[in-house]
Structures are given as C-alpha cells and as structure tokens.
Design an enzyme around this catalytic site. Sequence first.
Site, PDB file in Angstrom:
ATOM      1  N   LYS A   1       0.833  -1.209   0.000  1.00 28.78           N
ATOM      2  CA  LYS A   1       0.000   0.000   0.000  1.00 28.78           C
ATOM      3  C   LYS A   1       0.863   1.253   0.000  1.00 28.78           C
ATOM      4  CE  LYS A   1      -3.854   2.414   0.491  1.00 28.78           C
ATOM      5  NZ  LYS A   1      -3.547   3.642   1.187  1.00 28.78           N
TER       6      LYS A   1
ATOM      7  N   GLU B   1       0.801   6.931  -6.593  1.00 24.63           N
ATOM      8  CA  GLU B   1      -0.297   7.910  -6.602  1.00 24.63           C
ATOM      9  C   GLU B   1       0.257   9.334  -6.541  1.00 24.63           C
ATOM     10  OE1 GLU B   1      -2.898   8.985  -2.893  1.00 24.63           O
ATOM     11  OE2 GLU B   1      -3.653   7.116  -3.770  1.00 24.63           O
TER      12      GLU B   1
END
Length: 292
Positions: free
Chosen positions: A164, A171
């Site tokens: 993650k 991102e």
Amino acid sequence: MQLGLIGLGKMGGNMRERIRRAGHTVIGYDRNPEVSDVASLAELVEKLEGPRVVWVMVPAGAATQSTVDELKELLSEGDLVVDGGNSRWTDDEKHAAELGVKGIGFVDAGVSGGVWGLENGYALMVGGSDENVAKVKPVFDALKPEGDFGYVHAGKVGAGHFSKMVHNGIEYAMMQAYAEGWELLEAADSVTDVREVFRSWQEGTVIRSWLLDLAVNALDDDEHLAKLRGFAADSGEGRWTVEAAIDHSVPLPAITASLFARFASRQDDSPQMKMIAALRNQFGGHAVESAK
C-alpha cells in the site's frame, strides 16, 4: 462471520456498512458515541464470540500502538487482530511479535478506496500467514470490488502495508504529472478551455484513469481551482516510499520529485498543489484549505 471494527471515521464507517450489506455481523467502536455500537473496547471484545477477529482502523503511529496494547490485554489465545490503517510495515512486525507472545494472530491490510469504497469496493493488499489470512477472507471478499481483481495476499506480515505504501507513492507521482500538465495548460494563452481539454482525455487516450476523472470532477466544481489554496499535505507514505527506495538502492526519481513538490507547496501558493489538493479531496475526502 462476526467482526469487531475499531475506528468508524470516513473509511471505517463505510467499511462497516459494506461488510454488513454482505451479511456479516459487525460490532463497531469509535470514540464518538454517536457512531459507536459499544461504549468501550472492553465491551466490544465481550460481545464477540471466540475466536475473535478485531479490525483496527485508526491513524498510524501512537493511536494504533495504544489500541494494539489495549487489545493485547483484552483478547485471548487464538484471537486475531487486523491492522487496516496506514501503518508503516516495520510497525506490523513489531505488533505481530507483541501480540504473538499471547498467542494472538496478526494480519496487516493495506486498504485503498477512500470515500468511494462503500459503493465501488476497496482494493486490499494483505500480509500475514496463510492460516490467519484465511480467517479474515470472508471480510476481504465483502470489502473488495466485484470481479477477479482488487485483493491480494501479498506475503508475510508487513507485505500488505509495504504494498500500500508503494501504491501511494505511485499515486503521488501520477497526481503530480496531472497537476503539472494542468498548470502548463492554464499558462498558455492559446488554450482557452483547459477543463474541456482534461475532459477530452477521458476517452481513447493512454493517460485516461480514475484520477483523471476525479480531476475533471474537481474542475467542474471550480473551473480554475480559484477557491483553493495551493497547499497539499503529505500523510507519510510518500516519505516512507522514498526511504525504502534508499534502503533497497532502487531509483525513484518521479516519486521522490512529487514528494518534494509537496514540500514546495508550504512555501508558496502553488497552482500545481491546487490540483493535488483537489484530487486528494475527490478520492479520499481529505481536507482542503480555502484561498484567502
């Protein structure tokens, strides 16, 4: 199955609802009594049938550590704790060892989906032993998006949050690229409708993505992002990604530059950071600062 869920904020509250819609029982605890099902962690544990599974969805760091410490004293051998917050992967190894002393299992789950997860599902990256992950699989199946993708048992303890972390680093870089392109278009006299240029990219182009769709949503709300201050916080994962890259001697120029660009937003009212702030608000409900 039956699940205890600690932390019913923007994500935790929606996760409780999605799991319940799948037919499972969720007993939720939050410091806000208006959303909590029970008055304390002790009451939550008392209401769960053994072997218990308790999912922690609170901020990384001190809040997660104090919750794990309290659960260690309340839970019994054979119970299981899932950390679904944005903890650092090295904390997972520590928590697994602390709980393991009492025979309590541990699974780390990187969760992506933000404020859209209730309807769209949550992407899940999970770390832990096969046995412990299997105990939570019905909940993972309830949370994940429909279809074949959106869930992975990434490896041993720490692998979920490490994955993650890398996801969030990517991102950062993707948002930075959209923000830089948007600022350049806004600066060009010849381009008279930047919002519609962005909208035209939503179909048939190699750069189409959900982030691009969210950028268009933000521009529909505020065409030139004039209402926003050019400030965007970094929540930790970007820094951890760069630090991990240094530790593993892996070059990350784009992700590193995007992190440093966030720091620049604290010095000036950066146009690029208006777009970053707008995107973070669109996909995660993160707070924005209004232009003065």
